[in-house]
Write a protein that holds these residues in place. Structure first.
Motif, PDB file in Angstrom:
ATOM      1  N   ALA A   1       1.073  -0.841   0.013  1.00  0.00           N
ATOM      2  CA  ALA A   1      -0.256   0.023   0.380  1.00  0.00           C
ATOM      3  C   ALA A   1       0.780   1.723  -0.162  1.00  0.00           C
ATOM      4  O   ALA A   1       0.610   2.457  -0.248  1.00  0.00           O
ATOM      5  CB  ALA A   1      -0.847  -0.193   1.023  1.00  0.00           C
ATOM      6  N   GLN A   2       1.560   1.143   0.452  1.00  0.00           N
ATOM      7  CA  GLN A   2       2.983   2.931   1.144  1.00  0.00           C
ATOM      8  C   GLN A   2       3.330   2.446  -0.395  1.00  0.00           C
ATOM      9  O   GLN A   2       3.652   3.561  -1.169  1.00  0.00           O
ATOM     10  CB  GLN A   2       3.997   2.425   2.102  1.00  0.00           C
ATOM     11  N   ASN A   3       3.930   1.955  -1.445  1.00  0.00           N
ATOM     12  CA  ASN A   3       4.089   1.821  -2.464  1.00  0.00           C
ATOM     13  C   ASN A   3       3.458   1.833  -3.538  1.00  0.00           C
ATOM     14  O   ASN A   3       3.645   2.637  -4.218  1.00  0.00           O
ATOM     15  CB  ASN A   3       5.108   0.392  -2.578  1.00  0.00           C
ATOM     16  N   THR A   4       2.274   1.096  -3.330  1.00  0.00           N
ATOM     17  CA  THR A   4       1.035   2.318  -4.387  1.00  0.00           C
ATOM     18  C   THR A   4       1.089   3.919  -3.617  1.00  0.00           C
ATOM     19  O   THR A   4       1.364   4.159  -5.512  1.00  0.00           O
ATOM     20  CB  THR A   4      -0.325   1.745  -4.020  1.00  0.00           C
ATOM     21  N   VAL A   5       0.987   4.742  -2.844  1.00  0.00           N
ATOM     22  CA  VAL A   5       0.589   5.574  -2.796  1.00  0.00           C
ATOM     23  C   VAL A   5       1.834   6.000  -3.101  1.00  0.00           C
ATOM     24  O   VAL A   5       2.163   7.502  -4.256  1.00  0.00           O
ATOM     25  CB  VAL A   5       0.929   5.928  -1.004  1.00  0.00           C
ATOM     26  N   ILE A   6       3.289   6.044  -3.394  1.00  0.00           N
ATOM     27  CA  ILE A   6       5.401   6.408  -3.815  1.00  0.00           C
ATOM     28  C   ILE A   6       4.536   6.073  -5.539  1.00  0.00           C
ATOM     29  O   ILE A   6       4.818   7.110  -6.134  1.00  0.00           O
ATOM     30  CB  ILE A   6       5.779   5.697  -3.632  1.00  0.00           C
ATOM     31  N   GLU A   7       4.125   5.519  -5.676  1.00  0.00           N
ATOM     32  CA  GLU A   7       4.080   5.381  -7.460  1.00  0.00           C
ATOM     33  C   GLU A   7       3.074   5.996  -7.699  1.00  0.00           C
ATOM     34  O   GLU A   7       3.102   6.532  -8.668  1.00  0.00           O
ATOM     35  CB  GLU A   7       3.850   3.590  -7.548  1.00  0.00           C
ATOM     36  N   ALA A   8       2.099   6.458  -7.077  1.00  0.00           N
ATOM     37  CA  ALA A   8       0.669   7.778  -8.008  1.00  0.00           C
ATOM     38  C   ALA A   8       1.385   8.866  -7.758  1.00  0.00           C
ATOM     39  O   ALA A   8       1.668   9.429  -8.626  1.00  0.00           O
ATOM     40  CB  ALA A   8      -0.329   7.301  -7.000  1.00  0.00           C
ATOM     41  N   LEU A   9       2.266   8.582  -6.495  1.00  0.00           N
ATOM     42  CA  LEU A   9       2.886  10.547  -6.796  1.00  0.00           C
ATOM     43  C   LEU A   9       3.996  10.203  -7.517  1.00  0.00           C
ATOM     44  O   LEU A   9       3.579  11.624  -8.378  1.00  0.00           O
ATOM     45  CB  LEU A   9       3.500  10.587  -5.432  1.00  0.00           C
ATOM     46  N   ARG A  10       4.701   9.415  -8.907  1.00  0.00           N
ATOM     47  CA  ARG A  10       5.487   9.327  -8.994  1.00  0.00           C
ATOM     48  C   ARG A  10       4.784   9.278 -11.266  1.00  0.00           C
ATOM     49  O   ARG A  10       5.162  10.653 -11.798  1.00  0.00           O
ATOM     50  CB  ARG A  10       6.441   8.765  -9.510  1.00  0.00           C
ATOM     51  N   GLY A  11       3.441   9.063 -10.818  1.00  0.00           N
ATOM     52  CA  GLY A  11       2.397   8.608 -11.075  1.00  0.00           C
ATOM     53  C   GLY A  11       1.859  10.119 -12.020  1.00  0.00           C
ATOM     54  O   GLY A  11       1.609  11.016 -13.576  1.00  0.00           O
ATOM     55  N   LEU A  12       1.944  10.942 -10.927  1.00  0.00           N
ATOM     56  CA  LEU A  12       1.625  12.281 -11.245  1.00  0.00           C
ATOM     57  C   LEU A  12       2.287  13.350 -11.289  1.00  0.00           C
ATOM     58  O   LEU A  12       2.641  14.794 -11.894  1.00  0.00           O
ATOM     59  CB  LEU A  12       0.626  13.029 -10.058  1.00  0.00           C
ATOM     60  N   GLY A  13       3.700  12.987 -11.508  1.00  0.00           N
ATOM     61  CA  GLY A  13       4.655  13.558 -11.463  1.00  0.00           C
ATOM     62  C   GLY A  13       5.497  14.417 -10.457  1.00  0.00           C
ATOM     63  O   GLY A  13       6.340  15.366 -11.054  1.00  0.00           O
ATOM     64  N   HIS A  14       5.367  13.709  -9.433  1.00  0.00           N
ATOM     65  CA  HIS A  14       5.973  14.619  -8.037  1.00  0.00           C
ATOM     66  C   HIS A  14       6.913  13.651  -7.645  1.00  0.00           C
ATOM     67  O   HIS A  14       6.840  12.790  -6.745  1.00  0.00           O
ATOM     68  CB  HIS A  14       5.249  14.416  -7.359  1.00  0.00           C
ATOM     69  N   ASN A  15       8.138  13.732  -8.331  1.00  0.00           N
ATOM     70  CA  ASN A  15       9.028  12.504  -7.941  1.00  0.00           C
ATOM     71  C   ASN A  15       9.979  12.819  -7.160  1.00  0.00           C
ATOM     72  O   ASN A  15      10.385  12.817  -6.306  1.00  0.00           O
ATOM     73  CB  ASN A  15       9.936  12.551  -9.358  1.00  0.00           C
ATOM     74  N   GLU A  16      10.218  14.540  -6.892  1.00  0.00           N
ATOM     75  CA  GLU A  16      10.845  14.715  -5.718  1.00  0.00           C
ATOM     76  C   GLU A  16       9.879  14.617  -4.169  1.00  0.00           C
ATOM     77  O   GLU A  16      11.049  13.999  -3.297  1.00  0.00           O
ATOM     78  CB  GLU A  16      10.944  16.846  -5.343  1.00  0.00           C
ATOM     79  N   ALA A  17       8.686  14.544  -4.512  1.00  0.00           N
ATOM     80  CA  ALA A  17       8.093  14.631  -3.052  1.00  0.00           C
ATOM     81  C   ALA A  17       7.853  12.633  -2.842  1.00  0.00           C
ATOM     82  O   ALA A  17       8.152  12.350  -2.104  1.00  0.00           O
ATOM     83  CB  ALA A  17       6.509  14.738  -3.168  1.00  0.00           C
ATOM     84  N   ALA A  18       7.921  11.856  -3.908  1.00  0.00           N
ATOM     85  CA  ALA A  18       8.138  10.007  -3.775  1.00  0.00           C
ATOM     86  C   ALA A  18       9.600   9.727  -2.869  1.00  0.00           C
ATOM     87  O   ALA A  18       9.616   9.192  -2.009  1.00  0.00           O
ATOM     88  CB  ALA A  18       7.683  10.105  -5.088  1.00  0.00           C
ATOM     89  N   ASP A  19      10.898  11.247  -4.328  1.00  0.00           N
ATOM     90  CA  ASP A  19      11.639  10.312  -3.311  1.00  0.00           C
ATOM     91  C   ASP A  19      12.121  11.170  -1.907  1.00  0.00           C
ATOM     92  O   ASP A  19      13.136  10.531  -0.924  1.00  0.00           O
ATOM     93  CB  ASP A  19      12.857  11.759  -3.702  1.00  0.00           C
ATOM     94  N   HIS A  20      11.182  11.815  -1.180  1.00  0.00           N
ATOM     95  CA  HIS A  20      11.268  11.839   0.049  1.00  0.00           C
ATOM     96  C   HIS A  20       9.957  11.995   1.214  1.00  0.00           C
ATOM     97  O   HIS A  20       9.759  12.054   2.293  1.00  0.00           O
ATOM     98  CB  HIS A  20      11.197  14.307   0.190  1.00  0.00           C
ATOM     99  N   TYR A  21       9.953  10.590   0.146  1.00  0.00           N
ATOM    100  CA  TYR A  21       8.177   9.561   0.799  1.00  0.00           C
ATOM    101  C   TYR A  21       8.873   8.593   1.501  1.00  0.00           C
ATOM    102  O   TYR A  21       9.330   7.811   0.869  1.00  0.00           O
ATOM    103  CB  TYR A  21       7.364   9.549   0.467  1.00  0.00           C
ATOM    104  N   THR A  22       9.325   8.033   3.451  1.00  0.00           N
ATOM    105  CA  THR A  22       9.438   6.990   3.259  1.00  0.00           C
ATOM    106  C   THR A  22       8.646   6.479   4.455  1.00  0.00           C
ATOM    107  O   THR A  22       8.140   6.700   5.230  1.00  0.00           O
ATOM    108  CB  THR A  22      11.082   6.879   4.556  1.00  0.00           C
ATOM    109  N   HIS A  23       8.609   4.716   4.138  1.00  0.00           N
ATOM    110  CA  HIS A  23       7.856   3.963   4.978  1.00  0.00           C
ATOM    111  C   HIS A  23       9.088   2.851   5.671  1.00  0.00           C
ATOM    112  O   HIS A  23       9.805   3.099   5.401  1.00  0.00           O
ATOM    113  CB  HIS A  23       7.870   2.544   3.813  1.00  0.00           C
ATOM    114  N   PHE A  24       8.274   4.013   7.146  1.00  0.00           N
ATOM    115  CA  PHE A  24       9.367   3.566   8.627  1.00  0.00           C
ATOM    116  C   PHE A  24       9.026   1.947   9.022  1.00  0.00           C
ATOM    117  O   PHE A  24       8.356   2.000   9.439  1.00  0.00           O
ATOM    118  CB  PHE A  24       9.121   4.258   9.648  1.00  0.00           C
ATOM    119  N   SER A  25       9.017   1.046   7.763  1.00  0.00           N
ATOM    120  CA  SER A  25       8.676  -0.049   8.410  1.00  0.00           C
ATOM    121  C   SER A  25       9.098  -1.271   9.465  1.00  0.00           C
ATOM    122  O   SER A  25      10.426  -1.105  10.004  1.00  0.00           O
ATOM    123  CB  SER A  25       8.406  -1.339   7.314  1.00  0.00           C
TER     124      SER A  25
END
Length: 701
Positions: free
Chosen positions: A437-461
């Motif tokens: 689920a966390q990775n899906t959110v990150i991929e959605a951000l990338r799909g929207l063109g927000h790569n910088e946001a996706a790069d600064h999103y960390t799943h602390f598992s």
């Protein structure tokens, strides 16, 4: 200071090698720590430099030693075969900086960090697994703040999900209670315990007749309708349980700044705004066939990236098969469709096989958890163009206010509130089962063109918490012979099997108090209870932190509360011992610590820390100098366990020192002052380390 010296050394090495070997592309300098202080304080392997510099590692090390020149804080460099540079710190220099508590400016990245943790479904009492999440998250917040970062703490509340719906079903369908009767129950001191038992009964009710699951579906729809009676009941239950959760975490000194709720994400149409953006960007596609017909789906995290990596080979295979040419990245879907599918895998015209589809909006129009999470994270990064209304919800004893999301016009909404969201970095403390689920959110951000946001999103598992069979038996659970032979017993909220957080805290405090009562009968009962509480919370927090995140924890009362070994009480006891030395000497330890630099001269530091006789002392001073270094390590790796190891090592070193050296009876006054300085500094760094772990130290143990 240790951290800054390490950075300075690495920088000087790179500068030297750049001058000596102009034009070479240099790798990063790796600095290791030798196993023994007599070998040095830093060990630098030079093998990575051999190829770019076309020089043997041993010759590079010899050149550095001979030509680099003096470096402040470095006393000596030695070459060690087959290609190491062993570096010794100027002990007196480092000790003087530590004694004066010298603070050097650090490179603090701009922007606010958001740490989201705990996020318990507000349907029943918090349990032991939630405590691991909250303690990890709270400690990470403390680590970031120690490092000088600005942090917001959020606790996401899923108050419209299946778990809340199930408790609503329990009250309305099984117990047949009215809204007024439920409201009266919410005033019970531990209403969350009532819901714990009811939640387990609802699970049994579903198992008795699968038709009962239709009631859950209707209840979920009702909760999403803000004007319905079902939504009002869900609000009553979830708010009362949420307040209990905050009270439970408050016992551990865990606080939050903001409680965003899923209900507002729905009612303020966060999802609608995100849905439009996702459709327009092609991140979501509508499925017209197959088992997901009528759903809005996106590619599961990772499958798109893998497909694109294989695109050239896939295109070549297609060309050989039918003569067509597909080399453009835009032809990915065509290539996928043209490839031979796996047996039993239905490949759709969208290019996403059914096994690779992630349903975001169900065919009945309801949005799944991941969809709402995508919208929520767009808000976190300031990418949604919408905001919550805010009202105060909970005030902590220190007068800090925790805010909760609301909708405009609701009672208590305030215009003047802290600014939440629009952050630079996000850390989500969520267990390892939520990785997809966390990775899906990150991929959605990338799909929207927000790569910088996706790069600064960390799943602390992190992994789950279980119980040792002994612990489960102590809590009153009946175990089979098979259970008793297991290394750990898993808990299950749906089955009603588990450890409520408050029960665990109560039992830890009671066990600690028995020990304190026997050791300090002269103290008042209130004093003994306060000490027992500090010991119990220290034991729990340390136990949850000493294991690496990816370790399954089997909790055990006896192990956690032990005054020996790698435990919270062991580290606390080291501080109490250190404090007792000053108490016997009628010296205030904090005042003495602030004056260490004036009490012990640089010459005396050099004298007592020199040579083999000084190695023991130096090991203790060096470990004390590493607190900031360890904090940085914990942040960069999102692994607080390193801090627990640091506390344990300091306590170990100190206890060895304590038993070897009769400090107050030392006849040599200068040596006595040095020994007291050593105690003061270790005490200071242990207290700081434990504070970052959320652990306080009692006056006696």
């Amino acid at each position: 200071m240790y951290r800054h010296l390490e950075h300075r050394l690495a920088q000087r090495l790179l500068e030297f090698l750049s001058r000596r070997y102009p034009g070479a592309t240099l790798p990063s300098v790796v600095i290791e720590q030798p196993p023994k202080v007599e070998l040095g304080d830093f060990a630098i392997p030079l093998f990575p430099f051999a190829k770019p510099l076309r020089t043997a590692p041993l010759k590079i090390a010899e050149a550095i030693r001979a030509e680099i020149g003096p470096i402040e804080g470095i006393a000596e460099m030695q070459v060690a075969p087959p290609g190491y540079l062993n570096v010794k710190i100027d002990r007196a220099w480092m000790a003087a900086a530590l004694a004066s508590d010298q603070k050097l400016p650090s490179d603090i990245a701009p922007g606010k960090i958001l740490v989201e943790h705990t996020s318990i479904n507000p349907n029943k009492a918090a349990h032991i697994g939630h405590l691991r999440n909250a303690i990890l998250g709270d400690t990470f917040v403390r680590l970031l703040r120690y490092a000088g970062r600005e942090v917001d703490i959020q606790n996401y509340i899923d108050n419209t999900g299946v778990q809340v719906a199930d408790v609503v079903v329990g009250f309305t369908q099984i117990e047949k209670k009215s809204r007024a009767e439920i409201e009266a129950l919410t005033r019970l001191p531990r209403f969350d315990y009532y819901c714990w038992d009811l939640y387990a009964r609802v699970s049994q009710w579903y198992e008795q007749d699968k038709q009962n699951l239709q009631v859950r579906a209707r209840t979920l729809h009702g909760i999403e309708d803000a004007a319905s009676e079902t939504a009002a009941i869900a609000e009553l239950i979830s708010t009362a349980v949420l307040r209990r959760h905050l009270e439970t975490m408050d016992r551990l000194d865990i606080e939050y700044d903001f409680l965003p709720r899923e209900s507002e994400i729905l009612h303020l149409h966060f999802w609608d705004a995100a849905f439009t953006k996702l459709k327009d960007a092609g991140v979501l596609t509508f499925e017209n066939e197959g088992k997901n017909k009528g759903c809005w789906i996106m590619r599961r995290a990772g499958t798109d990236r893998v497909a694109r990596a294989l695109l050239p080979a896939m295109a070549d295979a297609k060309k050989k098969a039918n003569g067509s040419d597909a080399t453009s990245d835009n032809d990915l879907d065509d290539v996928l469709v043209g490839m031979e599918p796996k047996p039993g895998v239905d490949v759709r015209p969208s290019g996403i096989s059914e096994e690779d589809q992630k349903v975001i909006v169900r065919s009945n129009g309801t949005v799944g958890y991941v969809g709402k999470d995508i919208a929520y994270h767009m808000w976190k990064f300031g990418l949604l163009g919408r905001d919550f209304a805010y009202r105060k919800f909970y005030r902590y004893p220190n007068q800090h206010d925790c805010w909760i999301s609301s909708t405009p016009g609701d009672k208590g909404v305030e215009k003047d509130h802290p600014h939440f969201g629009d952050v630079a970095e996000i850390y989500n403390v969520i267990d390892a089962r939520q990785s997809e689920a966390q990775n899906t959110v990150i991929e959605a951000l990338r799909g929207l063109g927000h790569n910088e946001a996706a790069d600064h999103y960390t799943h602390f598992s992190y992994e789950m918490v279980a119980l040792t069979p002994r612990c489960a038996a102590e809590l009153g659970y009946t175990l089979s012979e098979e259970d008793k032979a297991r290394s750990y017993i898993e808990v299950s909220g749906r089955k009603g099997f588990g450890v409520k957080a408050d029960d665990l805290l109560d039992q830890l405090i009671a066990s600690a108090k028995n020990e304190v009562d026997s050791r300090h009968p002269q103290l008042t009962d209130a004093e003994r209870l306060s000490i027992a509480t500090q010991i119990a919370i220290g034991a729990l927090r340390y136990f949850m932190l000493k294991f690496t995140k990816q370790s399954v924890i089997a909790f055990d009362f006896k192990e956690a509360l032990s005054f020996e070994g790698e435990t919270g009480p062991y580290a606390q006891y080291a501080v109490v011992r250190a404090t007792s030395i000053f108490k016997k000497a009628a010296i205030d330890p904090d005042t003495f610590c602030r004056a260490v630099a004036g009490n012990v001269s640089a010459a005396d530091l050099a004298k007592f820390l020199a040579g083999e006789n000084g190695d023991e002392f130096w090991e203790l001073w060096l470990a004390s100098a590493k607190t900031s270094y360890i904090v940085d390590q914990c942040i960069s790796t999102t692994e607080p366990a390193y801090l627990a190891k640091h506390a344990f090592q300091l306590a170990q070193f100190f206890n060895t020192f304590y038993h070897r050296h009769p400090i107050l009876s030392e006849a040599d006054e200068k040596r006595k002052q040095f020994l007291l300085a050593t105690v003061a500094l270790v005490r200071r760094e242990l207290i700081r380390t434990l504070e970052v772990m959320g652990i306080t130290v009692p006056p006696v143990m």
